[in-house]
Scaffold this motif. Structure first.
Motif, PDB file in Angstrom:
ATOM      1  N   MET A 241       0.830  -1.205   0.000  1.00  0.00           N
ATOM      2  CA  MET A 241       0.000   0.000   0.000  1.00  0.00           C
ATOM      3  C   MET A 241       0.863   1.254   0.000  1.00  0.00           C
ATOM      4  O   MET A 241       0.488   2.273  -0.599  1.00  0.00           O
ATOM      5  CB  MET A 241      -0.928  -0.009   1.220  1.00  0.00           C
ATOM      6  N   GLY A 242       2.024   1.197   0.654  1.00  0.00           N
ATOM      7  CA  GLY A 242       2.922   2.343   0.630  1.00  0.00           C
ATOM      8  C   GLY A 242       3.359   2.693  -0.775  1.00  0.00           C
ATOM      9  O   GLY A 242       3.448   3.867  -1.136  1.00  0.00           O
ATOM     10  N   SER A 243       3.634   1.682  -1.602  1.00  0.00           N
ATOM     11  CA  SER A 243       4.032   1.924  -2.992  1.00  0.00           C
ATOM     12  C   SER A 243       2.906   2.579  -3.785  1.00  0.00           C
ATOM     13  O   SER A 243       3.141   3.490  -4.573  1.00  0.00           O
ATOM     14  CB  SER A 243       4.436   0.599  -3.647  1.00  0.00           C
ATOM     15  N   ILE A 244       1.691   2.118  -3.573  1.00  0.00           N
ATOM     16  CA  ILE A 244       0.550   2.654  -4.326  1.00  0.00           C
ATOM     17  C   ILE A 244       0.293   4.110  -3.957  1.00  0.00           C
ATOM     18  O   ILE A 244       0.216   4.990  -4.821  1.00  0.00           O
ATOM     19  CB  ILE A 244      -0.707   1.799  -4.066  1.00  0.00           C
ATOM     20  N   ILE A 245       0.151   4.370  -2.663  1.00  0.00           N
ATOM     21  CA  ILE A 245      -0.160   5.727  -2.213  1.00  0.00           C
ATOM     22  C   ILE A 245       0.977   6.684  -2.569  1.00  0.00           C
ATOM     23  O   ILE A 245       0.745   7.787  -3.092  1.00  0.00           O
ATOM     24  CB  ILE A 245      -0.425   5.743  -0.694  1.00  0.00           C
ATOM     25  N   THR A 246       2.204   6.271  -2.292  1.00  0.00           N
ATOM     26  CA  THR A 246       3.347   7.141  -2.550  1.00  0.00           C
ATOM     27  C   THR A 246       3.533   7.391  -4.032  1.00  0.00           C
ATOM     28  O   THR A 246       3.856   8.510  -4.446  1.00  0.00           O
ATOM     29  CB  THR A 246       4.631   6.516  -1.959  1.00  0.00           C
ATOM     30  N   GLY A 247       3.328   6.365  -4.865  1.00  0.00           N
ATOM     31  CA  GLY A 247       3.488   6.532  -6.297  1.00  0.00           C
ATOM     32  C   GLY A 247       2.559   7.586  -6.867  1.00  0.00           C
ATOM     33  O   GLY A 247       2.992   8.520  -7.560  1.00  0.00           O
ATOM     34  N   PHE A 248       1.267   7.474  -6.585  1.00  0.00           N
ATOM     35  CA  PHE A 248       0.307   8.448  -7.101  1.00  0.00           C
ATOM     36  C   PHE A 248       0.531   9.830  -6.487  1.00  0.00           C
ATOM     37  O   PHE A 248       0.456  10.848  -7.184  1.00  0.00           O
ATOM     38  CB  PHE A 248      -1.127   7.974  -6.827  1.00  0.00           C
ATOM     39  N   THR A 249       0.808   9.873  -5.191  1.00  0.00           N
ATOM     40  CA  THR A 249       0.989  11.162  -4.523  1.00  0.00           C
ATOM     41  C   THR A 249       2.196  11.912  -5.066  1.00  0.00           C
ATOM     42  O   THR A 249       2.119  13.114  -5.363  1.00  0.00           O
ATOM     43  CB  THR A 249       1.145  10.961  -3.008  1.00  0.00           C
ATOM     44  N   LEU A 250       3.319  11.219  -5.212  1.00  0.00           N
ATOM     45  CA  LEU A 250       4.521  11.883  -5.701  1.00  0.00           C
ATOM     46  C   LEU A 250       4.391  12.278  -7.163  1.00  0.00           C
ATOM     47  O   LEU A 250       4.983  13.272  -7.588  1.00  0.00           O
ATOM     48  CB  LEU A 250       5.736  10.978  -5.500  1.00  0.00           C
ATOM     49  N   GLY A 251       3.623  11.528  -7.936  1.00  0.00           N
ATOM     50  CA  GLY A 251       3.363  11.949  -9.305  1.00  0.00           C
ATOM     51  C   GLY A 251       2.633  13.281  -9.352  1.00  0.00           C
ATOM     52  O   GLY A 251       2.973  14.173 -10.143  1.00  0.00           O
ATOM     53  N   VAL A 252       1.629  13.433  -8.476  1.00  0.00           N
ATOM     54  CA  VAL A 252       0.888  14.702  -8.409  1.00  0.00           C
ATOM     55  C   VAL A 252       1.779  15.825  -7.904  1.00  0.00           C
ATOM     56  O   VAL A 252       1.766  16.950  -8.437  1.00  0.00           O
ATOM     57  CB  VAL A 252      -0.352  14.533  -7.503  1.00  0.00           C
ATOM     58  N   VAL A 253       2.591  15.540  -6.874  1.00  0.00           N
ATOM     59  CA  VAL A 253       3.503  16.554  -6.338  1.00  0.00           C
ATOM     60  C   VAL A 253       4.474  17.011  -7.412  1.00  0.00           C
ATOM     61  O   VAL A 253       4.738  18.216  -7.579  1.00  0.00           O
ATOM     62  CB  VAL A 253       4.263  15.998  -5.111  1.00  0.00           C
ATOM     63  N   GLU A 254       4.997  16.083  -8.169  1.00  0.00           N
ATOM     64  CA  GLU A 254       5.927  16.423  -9.245  1.00  0.00           C
ATOM     65  C   GLU A 254       5.242  17.279 -10.311  1.00  0.00           C
ATOM     66  O   GLU A 254       5.807  18.260 -10.806  1.00  0.00           O
ATOM     67  CB  GLU A 254       6.477  15.141  -9.869  1.00  0.00           C
ATOM     68  N   GLY A 255       3.997  16.924 -10.658  1.00  0.00           N
ATOM     69  CA  GLY A 255       3.266  17.697 -11.650  1.00  0.00           C
ATOM     70  C   GLY A 255       2.981  19.113 -11.190  1.00  0.00           C
ATOM     71  O   GLY A 255       3.136  20.074 -11.958  1.00  0.00           O
ATOM     72  N   LEU A 256       2.578  19.277  -9.932  1.00  0.00           N
ATOM     73  CA  LEU A 256       2.306  20.615  -9.406  1.00  0.00           C
ATOM     74  C   LEU A 256       3.584  21.432  -9.267  1.00  0.00           C
ATOM     75  O   LEU A 256       3.572  22.655  -9.420  1.00  0.00           O
ATOM     76  CB  LEU A 256       1.589  20.502  -8.057  1.00  0.00           C
ATOM     77  N   THR A 257       4.688  20.755  -8.963  1.00  0.00           N
ATOM     78  CA  THR A 257       5.975  21.463  -8.869  1.00  0.00           C
ATOM     79  C   THR A 257       6.354  22.069 -10.215  1.00  0.00           C
ATOM     80  O   THR A 257       6.936  23.165 -10.270  1.00  0.00           O
ATOM     81  CB  THR A 257       7.080  20.512  -8.381  1.00  0.00           C
ATOM     82  N   LYS A 258       6.020  21.385 -11.309  1.00  0.00           N
ATOM     83  CA  LYS A 258       6.313  21.914 -12.640  1.00  0.00           C
ATOM     84  C   LYS A 258       5.536  23.199 -12.916  1.00  0.00           C
ATOM     85  O   LYS A 258       5.944  24.004 -13.754  1.00  0.00           O
ATOM     86  CB  LYS A 258       5.988  20.870 -13.706  1.00  0.00           C
ATOM     87  N   VAL A 259       4.418  23.368 -12.219  1.00  0.00           N
ATOM     88  CA  VAL A 259       3.612  24.582 -12.399  1.00  0.00           C
ATOM     89  C   VAL A 259       4.164  25.722 -11.544  1.00  0.00           C
ATOM     90  O   VAL A 259       4.366  26.839 -12.028  1.00  0.00           O
ATOM     91  CB  VAL A 259       2.144  24.311 -12.030  1.00  0.00           C
TER      92      VAL A 259
END
Length: 289
Positions: A241-259
Motif C-alpha cells: 500500500m505504501g508503494s501505491i499511495i506514494t506513487g500516485f501522490t509523488l506523481g501529483v507533487v511532481e506535476g504541481l511542482t512543474k507549475v
C-alpha cells in the motif's frame, strides 16, 4: 496562472504517478518476498513496451492483446532469470542481487539499443480510446484517463490479493521460515519464482500502458527506474500500500511542482526522499527491522 494549465499538469502528474505506482508495486512485491533489489525492473518495463510493438508488427495483435500477452512473455523471462540466476543469491547480501540485476539491465538495454537505436518507435493509441472530452476547465484525453483508472484498479487488486487473502499468510511464512512452510506441503521455491514473475509482469504491463504515450524506446526505463526506487524508499521497502499511495501522490507533487517551481521538478522527489529518510528511515509505511 490559467486553470487549464494547472489541471493539465495535475493530469500529467497523475499519469506519471500511475506508472510510479505500478513499477514500485512490482519492486515491493519482489523485495517483500525475495529480498532482492530488482534493478532489472526498468529494462523489463521497456521489454513490455517492445513486446507490444512486436505483437503489432509481426502478429497483427493490437493493444488489447498486448495488455495480456506482454506481461506473460516478460514474466516468463523473469521466471527463467530467477530460476537460473537469482535463486543462487538468496542467502547472500542484498548487494549481490542488486549488482546482478543491474548488470542484466545494462545488457538488455544495450542489446535493444544496438538493434533499434534510441530515437523511439511509434505505437498508436487504440481506436476505442482515441479522442477525449472537454470538461470545461480542461481537455481530458480518453487514453490518459484510462491509464490512470486501469493502473489504480490493478494496484488495488494486487494489494487485496496479497494482503487480504490466504496468499498473504503463505508469502509471509515463506519469507520468515521457508523450511517450516515447505514442511506443510507448500512449494516455497515455486511460490518465490511465481512471485518474481508476477512482479516482472507488472513492470511489463506498465510498459504496454506507456507505449502509446512515450513511444517505444530502449532507454525508456533507464531514467524512470531511479525515480521509482526513490518512490519505493519513501513508501517503505516491501510495503504494498505504501508503494501505491506514494506513487500516485509523488506523481501529483511532481506535476504541481512543474507549475509553481519548474526548476525543482526534477529533484523534488529526491528531496522528499532525503527528508523522509532523516525522519523515518524505514519509509512512511515501512516497518523497522
Amino acid at each position: 496562472m490559467p486553470t487549464q494549465a494547472l489541471f493539465g499538469q495535475l493530469l500529467l502528474g497523475l499519469i506519471n504517478g500511475a506508472f510510479y505506482a505500478l513499477l514500485s508495486l512490482g519492486l515491493s512485491v519482489i523485495f517483500g518476498l525475495l529480498n532482492i533489489i530488482n534493478f532489472t525492473h526498468g529494462a523489463q518495463y521497456m521489454m513490455g513496451a517492445f513486446v507490444a510493438y512486436f505483437l503489432l508488427q509481426w502478429a497483427g495483435l493490437g493493444y488489447w492483446w498486448a495488455l495480456v500477452v506482454a506481461p506473460l512473455v516478460v514474466g516468463l523471462f523473469g521466471v527463467v532469470l530467477e530460476r537460473t540466476m537469482l535463486q543462487r543469491l538468496y542467502r547472500l547480501d542484498h548487494l549481490y542481487g542488486l549488482l546482478l540485476t543491474f548488470g542484466f539491465a545494462l545488457i538488455i538495454q544495450g542489446l535493444f539499443r544496438h538493434q533499434y537505436g534510441s530515437s523511439g518507435l511509434p505505437y498508436s493509441i487504440p481506436s476505442q480510446l482515441a479522442g477525449g472530452h472537454n470538461l470545461g476547465f480542461m481537455f481530458l484525453p480518453n487514453y490518459r484517463a484510462w491509464v490512470v483508472v486501469f493502473s489504480l484498479v490493478v494496484c488495488l487488486g494486487t494489494w487485496y490479493v496479497i494482503e487480504r487473502t490466504r496468499l498473504c499468510f503463505y508469502l509471509r511464512a515463506a519469507t520468515e521460515n521457508p523450511t517450516l512452510t515447505q514442511a506443510f506441503g507448500i512449494n516455497v521455491p515455486r511460490m518465490i519464482t511465481l512471485t518474481y514473475g508476477f512482479g516482472v509482469g507488472l513492470a511489463a504491463l506498465a510498459g504496454v500502458l506507456a507505449a502509446p504515450i512515450y513511444q517505444v524506446n530502449p532507454l525508456m526505463g533507464a531514467d524512470l527506474i531511479i525515480v521509482v526506487f526513490a518512490v519505493v524508499v519513501i513508501g517503505g521497502m516491501g510495503s504494498i500500500m505504501g508503494s501505491i499511495i506514494t506513487g500516485f501522490t509523488l506523481g501529483v507533487v511532481e506535476g504541481l511542482t512543474k507549475v509553481f517551481y519548474p526548476e525543482a521538478s526534477n529533484t523534488v522527489i529526491f528531496v522528499i526522499m532525503a527528508l523522509v529518510l532523516l525522519v523515518k528511515p524505514a519509509g512512511l509505511f515501512g516497518r523497522a527491522n
